[in-house]
Write a protein that holds these residues in place. Structure first.
Motif, short mmCIF file in Angstrom:
data_model
loop_
_atom_site.label_atom_id
_atom_site.label_comp_id
_atom_site.label_asym_id
_atom_site.label_seq_id
_atom_site.Cartn_x
_atom_site.Cartn_y
_atom_site.Cartn_z
N LYS A 23 1.73 41.70 -0.67
CA LYS A 23 1.49 42.80 0.26
C LYS A 23 0.14 43.42 -0.09
N GLU A 80 -3.68 42.20 4.77
CA GLU A 80 -2.47 41.50 5.22
C GLU A 80 -2.55 41.37 6.74
N THR A 137 -0.79 40.09 10.34
CA THR A 137 0.40 39.63 11.06
C THR A 137 0.03 38.55 12.08
N SER A 138 -1.26 38.49 12.42
CA SER A 138 -1.73 37.50 13.39
C SER A 138 -3.16 37.07 13.02
N TYR A 139 -3.27 35.89 12.40
CA TYR A 139 -4.58 35.37 11.99
C TYR A 139 -4.81 34.05 12.70
N SER A 195 -1.64 31.58 16.06
CA SER A 195 -1.68 32.75 15.18
C SER A 195 -0.65 32.60 14.07
N SER A 199 0.80 34.35 10.10
CA SER A 199 0.79 35.46 9.15
C SER A 199 -0.01 35.02 7.93
N VAL A 202 -1.89 31.30 3.71
CA VAL A 202 -0.81 31.30 4.70
C VAL A 202 0.44 30.70 4.06
#
Length: 215
Positions: free
Chosen positions: A122, A147, A149-151, A157, A159, A185
């Motif tokens: 985290k 951090e 949530t959508s990369y 996409s 996390s 990832v």
């Protein structure tokens, strides 16, 4: 007589089924892995090397391939995986294994261990990168700087977490030292990494995951 034999056979079958069912029910489930450690898993990166006062003069590009070639048991019965990393004509071998919910890298010719990934990632989490070394180094701490949530990754996409080690403000301060940034990832691995160095002039090595195979 045949009726007795039939009843006896049915009872034996029921007992076997019952024992089998209980065995499966009580079998301890394995915890979720931090990293896809399976023989045959492969990661292919494109690695670009830059050298310039403004970090953007491309000098060379090459492919770097990592493959888990086999598994082995260490002296303490720890399951470990042999990794071969090939870049050009150079190949190096090392081990990856998970212990106490940490992904550890161990080299055959060095005694120290590197904790690559820690549990419960985290933003703000940090850990000792080389816990087996007595001396303190400039980049002996790994930290989670972001951090996601959508990369974006290969048209989808995912996390992800940005991991950093080294001098945090190296690019702004023009200090002598190094900085490593990685995008990790879960279930895939490191998909992007940049290694900044400013010892004999600023350099940058950028690594991008272009292909992978995970069982």
């Amino acid at each position: 007589m045949k009726s007795k034999n039939y009843i006896l056979t049915v009872l034996i079958v029921l007992i076997v089924i019952s024992i089998s069912s209980c065995s499966k029910k009580n079998y301890p489930s394995q915890s979720k892995s931090l990293f896809p450690l399976t023989v045959g898993n492969t990661w292919t990166y494109q690695e670009s090397y830059y050298f310039n006062t403004i970090w953007d003069s491309l000098r060379s590009t090459r492919n770097l391939v990592r493959i888990i070639t086999k598994d082995t048991l260490l002296a303490n019965e720890q399951l470990a995986f042999i990794v071969e990393e090939t870049s050009g004509n150079n190949t190096r071998r090392f081990m990856w294994y998970e212990k106490e919910e940490q992904l550890i890298e161990a080299h055959f010719n060095y005694e120290h261990l590197t904790i690559l990934i820690a549990k419960d990632l985290k933003k703000g989490l940090s850990w000792d990168l080389w816990p087996s070394l007595d001396r303190q180094l400039e980049n002996d701490e790994m930290r989670v700087s972001e951090e996601f949530t959508s990369y974006p990754f290969r048209g989808k996409s995912v996390s992800a977490f940005r991991l950093q080690s080294g001098i945090n403000n190296l690019l702004q301060s023009n200090e002598t030292g190094s900085l490593t940034e990685q995008v990790y990832v879960p279930d895939i691995g490191v998909i992007e990494a940049t290694y900044f160095s400013n010892f004999y002039g600023p350099t940058r090595t950028h690594r991008v995951l272009t292909d992978y195979f995970i069982k």
